[in-house]
Design a protein around this motif. Structure first.
Motif, PDB file in Angstrom:
ATOM      1  N   ASP A  34       0.893  -1.196   0.169  1.00  0.00           N
ATOM      2  CA  ASP A  34       0.172   0.502  -0.373  1.00  0.00           C
ATOM      3  C   ASP A  34       1.111   1.050   0.115  1.00  0.00           C
ATOM      4  OD1 ASP A  34       0.957  -0.067   2.611  1.00  0.00           O
ATOM      5  OD2 ASP A  34      -0.607   0.451   2.989  1.00  0.00           O
ATOM      6  N   VAL A  35       1.864   1.451  -0.427  1.00  0.00           N
ATOM      7  CA  VAL A  35       3.121   1.928  -0.289  1.00  0.00           C
ATOM      8  C   VAL A  35       2.690   3.517  -1.538  1.00  0.00           C
ATOM      9  CG1 VAL A  35       5.645   2.949  -1.205  1.00  0.00           C
ATOM     10  CG2 VAL A  35       4.860   0.714   0.250  1.00  0.00           C
ATOM     11  N   GLN A  36       3.075   4.119  -1.049  1.00  0.00           N
ATOM     12  CA  GLN A  36       2.440   5.899  -2.172  1.00  0.00           C
ATOM     13  C   GLN A  36       3.392   5.886  -3.370  1.00  0.00           C
ATOM     14  OE1 GLN A  36       3.109  10.047  -0.608  1.00  0.00           O
ATOM     15  NE2 GLN A  36       0.982   9.586  -0.990  1.00  0.00           N
ATOM     16  N   GLN A  37       2.691   6.090  -4.680  1.00  0.00           N
ATOM     17  CA  GLN A  37       3.643   5.433  -5.245  1.00  0.00           C
ATOM     18  C   GLN A  37       4.374   6.896  -6.224  1.00  0.00           C
ATOM     19  OE1 GLN A  37       1.583   3.222  -8.712  1.00  0.00           O
ATOM     20  NE2 GLN A  37       0.447   2.891  -7.360  1.00  0.00           N
ATOM     21  N   THR A  38       5.151   7.454  -5.465  1.00  0.00           N
ATOM     22  CA  THR A  38       6.219   8.398  -5.507  1.00  0.00           C
ATOM     23  C   THR A  38       7.438   8.479  -6.176  1.00  0.00           C
ATOM     24  OG1 THR A  38       6.873   7.811  -3.527  1.00  0.00           O
ATOM     25  CG2 THR A  38       5.524   9.620  -2.781  1.00  0.00           C
ATOM     26  N   CYS A  39       7.648   6.794  -6.914  1.00  0.00           N
ATOM     27  CA  CYS A  39       8.883   6.922  -8.096  1.00  0.00           C
ATOM     28  C   CYS A  39       8.788   5.422  -8.240  1.00  0.00           C
ATOM     29  CB  CYS A  39      10.374   6.045  -6.967  1.00  0.00           C
ATOM     30  SG  CYS A  39      11.382   6.489  -7.860  1.00  0.00           S
ATOM     31  N   GLU A 306      -2.673   6.405   1.027  1.00  0.00           N
ATOM     32  CA  GLU A 306      -3.608   7.905   1.663  1.00  0.00           C
ATOM     33  C   GLU A 306      -2.807   9.041   1.894  1.00  0.00           C
ATOM     34  OE1 GLU A 306      -6.902   7.324   1.209  1.00  0.00           O
ATOM     35  OE2 GLU A 306      -6.636   5.269   0.125  1.00  0.00           O
ATOM     36  N   GLY A 307      -1.824   8.773   2.120  1.00  0.00           N
ATOM     37  CA  GLY A 307      -0.720  10.006   2.538  1.00  0.00           C
ATOM     38  C   GLY A 307      -0.564   9.603   3.979  1.00  0.00           C
ATOM     39  N   ASN A 308      -0.792   8.428   4.765  1.00  0.00           N
ATOM     40  CA  ASN A 308      -0.545   8.813   6.711  1.00  0.00           C
ATOM     41  C   ASN A 308       0.649   7.462   6.488  1.00  0.00           C
ATOM     42  OD1 ASN A 308      -3.892   9.221   6.642  1.00  0.00           O
ATOM     43  ND2 ASN A 308      -3.921   7.321   6.299  1.00  0.00           N
ATOM     44  N   LEU A 309       0.804   7.711   7.619  1.00  0.00           N
ATOM     45  CA  LEU A 309       2.458   6.833   7.989  1.00  0.00           C
ATOM     46  C   LEU A 309       2.261   6.524   8.730  1.00  0.00           C
ATOM     47  CD1 LEU A 309       5.517   8.172   8.427  1.00  0.00           C
ATOM     48  CD2 LEU A 309       4.676   8.292  11.265  1.00  0.00           C
ATOM     49  N   SER A 375      18.845   4.100   5.962  1.00  0.00           N
ATOM     50  CA  SER A 375      18.418   5.518   6.543  1.00  0.00           C
ATOM     51  C   SER A 375      17.823   5.182   8.111  1.00  0.00           C
ATOM     52  CB  SER A 375      16.608   6.126   5.771  1.00  0.00           C
ATOM     53  OG  SER A 375      17.005   5.887   4.890  1.00  0.00           O
ATOM     54  N   ALA A 376      18.193   6.296   8.940  1.00  0.00           N
ATOM     55  CA  ALA A 376      17.736   6.176   9.924  1.00  0.00           C
ATOM     56  C   ALA A 376      16.721   4.885  10.202  1.00  0.00           C
ATOM     57  CB  ALA A 376      17.859   7.032  11.167  1.00  0.00           C
ATOM     58  N   PRO A 377      16.239   4.275  10.869  1.00  0.00           N
ATOM     59  CA  PRO A 377      15.469   3.688  11.757  1.00  0.00           C
ATOM     60  C   PRO A 377      13.804   4.821  12.539  1.00  0.00           C
ATOM     61  CG  PRO A 377      16.608   2.713  12.960  1.00  0.00           C
ATOM     62  CD  PRO A 377      17.386   3.545  11.933  1.00  0.00           C
ATOM     63  N   ASP A 378      13.500   5.936  11.871  1.00  0.00           N
ATOM     64  CA  ASP A 378      12.352   6.584  12.120  1.00  0.00           C
ATOM     65  C   ASP A 378      11.923   7.326  11.618  1.00  0.00           C
ATOM     66  OD1 ASP A 378      14.202   9.095  11.028  1.00  0.00           O
ATOM     67  OD2 ASP A 378      15.680   8.403  13.118  1.00  0.00           O
ATOM     68  N   LYS A 379      10.670   8.125  11.747  1.00  0.00           N
ATOM     69  CA  LYS A 379       9.888   8.709  11.087  1.00  0.00           C
ATOM     70  C   LYS A 379      10.565   9.714   9.893  1.00  0.00           C
ATOM     71  CE  LYS A 379       6.154   8.741  14.942  1.00  0.00           C
ATOM     72  NZ  LYS A 379       5.297   9.405  15.374  1.00  0.00           N
ATOM     73  N   SER A 380      11.706  10.334  10.026  1.00  0.00           N
ATOM     74  CA  SER A 380      12.550  11.479   8.902  1.00  0.00           C
ATOM     75  C   SER A 380      12.759  10.067   7.963  1.00  0.00           C
ATOM     76  CB  SER A 380      13.291  12.009  10.178  1.00  0.00           C
ATOM     77  OG  SER A 380      14.177  11.092   9.798  1.00  0.00           O
ATOM     78  N   SER A 381      12.769   8.870   8.293  1.00  0.00           N
ATOM     79  CA  SER A 381      13.048   8.587   6.426  1.00  0.00           C
ATOM     80  C   SER A 381      11.997   8.233   6.230  1.00  0.00           C
ATOM     81  CB  SER A 381      13.881   7.379   7.212  1.00  0.00           C
ATOM     82  OG  SER A 381      14.866   7.375   8.133  1.00  0.00           O
ATOM     83  N   GLU A 383       9.861   9.226   3.502  1.00  0.00           N
ATOM     84  CA  GLU A 383      10.007   9.981   2.440  1.00  0.00           C
ATOM     85  C   GLU A 383      11.059   9.342   1.568  1.00  0.00           C
ATOM     86  OE1 GLU A 383      10.549  13.509  -0.143  1.00  0.00           O
ATOM     87  OE2 GLU A 383      10.498  14.063   2.414  1.00  0.00           O
ATOM     88  N   ASN A 384      12.032   8.298   2.199  1.00  0.00           N
ATOM     89  CA  ASN A 384      13.384   8.086   1.395  1.00  0.00           C
ATOM     90  C   ASN A 384      13.016   6.145   1.270  1.00  0.00           C
ATOM     91  OD1 ASN A 384      15.695   7.679  -0.234  1.00  0.00           O
ATOM     92  ND2 ASN A 384      16.314   6.599   1.257  1.00  0.00           N
ATOM     93  N   ASN A 385      12.130   6.174   2.227  1.00  0.00           N
ATOM     94  CA  ASN A 385      11.741   4.795   2.264  1.00  0.00           C
ATOM     95  C   ASN A 385      11.186   4.652   1.558  1.00  0.00           C
ATOM     96  OD1 ASN A 385      13.751   4.412   4.531  1.00  0.00           O
ATOM     97  ND2 ASN A 385      11.906   4.203   6.150  1.00  0.00           N
ATOM     98  N   THR A 386       9.395   4.876   1.299  1.00  0.00           N
ATOM     99  CA  THR A 386       8.660   5.329   0.185  1.00  0.00           C
ATOM    100  C   THR A 386       8.849   5.633  -1.339  1.00  0.00           C
ATOM    101  OG1 THR A 386       7.433   6.501   2.296  1.00  0.00           O
ATOM    102  CG2 THR A 386       6.482   6.375  -0.558  1.00  0.00           C
ATOM    103  N   LEU A 387       9.903   6.010  -1.407  1.00  0.00           N
ATOM    104  CA  LEU A 387      10.304   6.275  -2.833  1.00  0.00           C
ATOM    105  C   LEU A 387      11.266   4.793  -3.445  1.00  0.00           C
ATOM    106  CD1 LEU A 387      12.287   9.641  -2.783  1.00  0.00           C
ATOM    107  CD2 LEU A 387      10.502   9.077  -4.740  1.00  0.00           C
ATOM    108  N   LEU A 388      12.621   4.193  -2.408  1.00  0.00           N
ATOM    109  CA  LEU A 388      12.692   2.824  -2.570  1.00  0.00           C
ATOM    110  C   LEU A 388      11.563   1.908  -2.868  1.00  0.00           C
ATOM    111  CD1 LEU A 388      15.663   3.490  -0.740  1.00  0.00           C
ATOM    112  CD2 LEU A 388      15.520   3.090  -2.945  1.00  0.00           C
TER     113      LEU A 388
END
Length: 495
Positions: A34-39, A306-309, A375-381, A383-388
Motif C-alpha cells: 500500500d505504498v504511496q507511488q512516489t517513484c 492515503e498519505g498516512n505514516l 536510512s535511520a529507522p525513524d519517522k524522518s526516513s 520519504e526516502n523509504n517510500t521512494l525505494l
C-alpha cells in the motif's frame, strides 16, 4: 558516438570457501503493497529497457544511458538508473550469448592484490573459464582490499555457505585507467562523466586497441562489487541469479580453517553494489541490491497510498539466509562477527580475554539491516523509504513470472549534491570531507552481505577525498583499487 570492438572480461580471484549444509532459509522481506507511488517506471519506459522490444522473463535489458542522465534530476532519477543497471548486468548478454552481462565483454574482473601490491584486469575471453571468487579480506586504511568495510570479517549463511566476493569494472573504466596511467590523459584524474569525456576514452581505445569493441559505452565508468553463496545451500536456486565459479577450499578445524586448494561450483548471487558515473556526477552514484531472502530490516516507517505514516515489520517467526528464526533475534539489534580472514585462512574471533566471540567458533551469525533502505529507522526516513519501496514495487510488478531478478530489491542509493551542478565546466568545490549536507539519497547505506558489521556509516565515509589530495574528485581517491590496477597490456610478474 563511435562503438568499438573489444574483448573484455570478467573472472574474479581470491580465497573463499564452502562450509557444511544446513536447513534452507524460509523467509523473505515483505514489501508493503500500500505504498504511496512516489517513484515509478511507466510501462512504456520499462518495455523500452528490453532489447527484444518486450519484457520477457530473464530477457536481455539495455544499460541505462548515463551520458543522457537528466541534468535537472530528482531522487527518483537516481533510483531508476540503479534499477535499470542492475537488470542489465544480470541479463543474458545479447551479443555473445554469455549467461550474464556481468560475465561478458562489457565487464572486466579485478584480481585480488598480489604480493607486489598490484592488481590485474582479467580478460573475459571465451576460454577464460569460470569466475574465481574470494572471501573478503581486510580493507586497508587508504586502499581497499576485497574485505568487509572497516575490518576483515567473514560472513557465513545460516545454511552453511561462506559468502564469496568479486570486484569488477566495466570497459570504459579499464581503458580510461590504462590511458590515464600511460600518459594519454595527463591532466585528467577525474572519472569521465559526460559525452566529451567519453569520446576521449573511445578515441583513445580505437587508436590503441583497434581490435576492440565497447558494447555499452553509454554506461560510462562503472565499478561493481558482488557477493555470492553456494547455490546448493539456498532453498530454490531458480530464484537466484547463478554463475559457475572457482572458490577456495579449506582444511576445517573448530577455530581455524586453513586454505588447501580450490574447486569449481555453482554460486547464487545475494548482493551487488552498482557504482558508476552519470552526467555531471563524477563522484559516483552508489546503488546497492540484495536478494529478498537475505535478512530482515529493523522496523521502518513509510507513507501509504492515503498519505498516512505507517510502520512496517518484517516477519520474525521464520529464518532468513543470514538470520535464524525467532523474535529474540530481532531484539538483540547486534550483528556479531564470529570469524575473520587472516592471511588467506579463516580464524574464529576472540574477545580481549581470549574467549570465542561465538560459542561454536567458525559459524553463522545473525544479521539484520539496522538502517532499513539505507536510512535511520525513524519517522524522518519515511520519504526516502517510500521512494525505494515504490520503485521496487514498480519494477518487480512489471517483470514477467519466472524472472529471477524479481527476487532482488534495491536497498538504497547515495550520491552527492556537489556532483549535481548542471554546468559541465563548473568547478567542483575542493572540500576535504563530505558532510551529511553534501549527500543525497540513503545516507546510511550498507549492504547486509558486504558491510555486515559496519552499518553505522555510508559509502562516502570511505570513498571520498583525503585531506592531503589536491582535487576533490580524483579517481584514485574514490576508487580504492584504482592506484593498484596495472594498465592493460602491461606485464606483471606474479612470482
Amino acid at each position: 558516438m563511435r562503438y568499438l570492438f573489444a574483448k573484455s572480461c570478467a573472472a574474479i580471484a581470491g580465497t573463499a570457501m564452502l562450509a557444511g549444509l544446513a536447513t534452507p532459509a524460509q523467509a523473505q522481506i515483505d514489501l508493503p503493497s500500500d505504498v504511496q507511488q512516489t517513484c515509478t517506471v511507466s510501462p512504456d519506459t520499462f518495455t523500452s529497457w528490453f532489447l527484444e522490444g518486450t519484457p520477457r522473463a530473464n530477457g536481455p535489458v539495455r544499460p541505462a544511458d548515463s551520458v543522457a542522465f537528466p541534468e535537472h534530476n530528482t531522487v527518483c532519477d537516481f533510483y531508476t538508473w540503479g534499477a535499470q543497471m542492475f537488470l542489465w548486468l544480470t541479463s543474458p548478454d545479447y551479443n555473445t550469448g554469455d549467461p550474464l552481462v556481468l560475465d561478458g565483454p562489457a565487464v572486466f574482473t579485478v584480481l585480488p592484490v598480489n604480493h607486489q601490491g598490484y592488481r590485474r584486469l582479467v580478460d573475459n575471453a571465451p576460454d577464460a573459464g569460470p569466475l574465481q571468487l574470494a572471501v573478503r579480506s581486510e580493507k586497508a586504511d587508504e586502499i581497499g582490499e576485497l574485505g568487509q568495510a572497516g575490518g576483515s570479517g567473514v560472513l557465513m549463511s545460516q545454511n552453511g555457505s561462506l559468502v564469496y566476493y568479486g570486484v569488477h569494472v566495466n570497459d570504459i573504466y579499464a581503458y580510461f585507467l590504462t590511458g590515464q596511467k600511460t600518459g594519454q590523459f595527463p591532466r585528467e584524474t577525474k572519472f569521465p562523466r559526460d559525452a566529451s569525456d567519453l569520446q576521449a576514452v573511445t578515441d583513445y581505445t580505437e587508436a590503441q586497441f583497434p581490435a576492440a569493441l565497447v558494447p555499452a559505452p553509454e554506461a560510462l565508468v562503472m565499478e561493481l562489487k558482488t557477493s555470492w553463496v553456494a547455490a546448493n545451500t539456498v532453498d530454490d536456486p531458480d530464484r537466484y541469479v547463478t554463475i559457475e565459479a572457482v572458490v577456495p577450499t579449506f582444511d576445517r578445524g573448530a577455530t581455524e580453517w586453513t586454505r588447501d586448494g580450490s574447486r569449481t561450483t555453482e554460486l547464487a548471487l545475494v548482493g551487488m553494489h552498482v557504482v558508476g558515473t552519470v552526467q555531471h556526477h563524477q563522484e559516483f552514484v552508489w546503488a546497492s541490491f540484495e536478494h529478498i531472502d537475505n535478512a530482515p530490516n529493523a522496523p521502518y516507517y513509510y507513507t501509504d497510498s492515503e498519505g498516512n505514516l505507517q510502520i512496517h515489520r518484517d516477519p520474525s517467526d521464520v529464518g532468513y539466509q543470514f538470520m535464524a528464526a525467532g523474535d529474540h533475534m530481532f531484539r538483540t539489534r547486534e550483528n556479531v562477527e564470529c570469524m575473520k580472514e587472516d592471511q588467506g585462512n579463516i580464524v574464529a574471533n576472540r574477545d580481549d580475554q581470549g574467549n570465542l566471540v561465538c560459542r561454536n567458533g567458525i559459524a553463522p551469525s545473525n544479521t539484520m539491516r539496522m538502517n532499513p533502505w539505507g536510512s535511520a529507522p525513524d519517522k524522518s526516513s519515511a520519504e526516502n523509504n517510500t521512494l525505494l519501496l515504490s520503485i521496487n514495487n514498480s519494477i518487480r510488478s512489471q517483470l514477467k513470472d519466472g524472472d529471477r531478478r524479481a527476487n532482488y530489491v534495491q536497498i538504497g542509493g547515495i550520491w552527492t549534491s556537489q556532483g549535481s551542478d548542471t554546468k559541465a565546466d563548473a568547478p567542483i568545490p575542493d572540500t576535504a570531507d563530505f558532510s551529511d549536507t553534501d549527500l543525497r539519497g540513503s545516507l546510511s547505506l550498507a549492504n547486509a552481505t558486504m558491510e555486515t558489521y559496519n552499518q553505522d556509516t555510508s559509502c562516502f565515509s570511505c570513498h571520498q577525498q583525503s585531506k592531503s589530495a589536491p582535487n576533490s574528485f580524483q579517481a584514485f581517491q574514490l576508487s580504492h583499487i584504482y592506484s593498484q590496477i596495472v594498465p592493460l597490456n602491461v606485464g606483471l610478474n606474479d612470482n
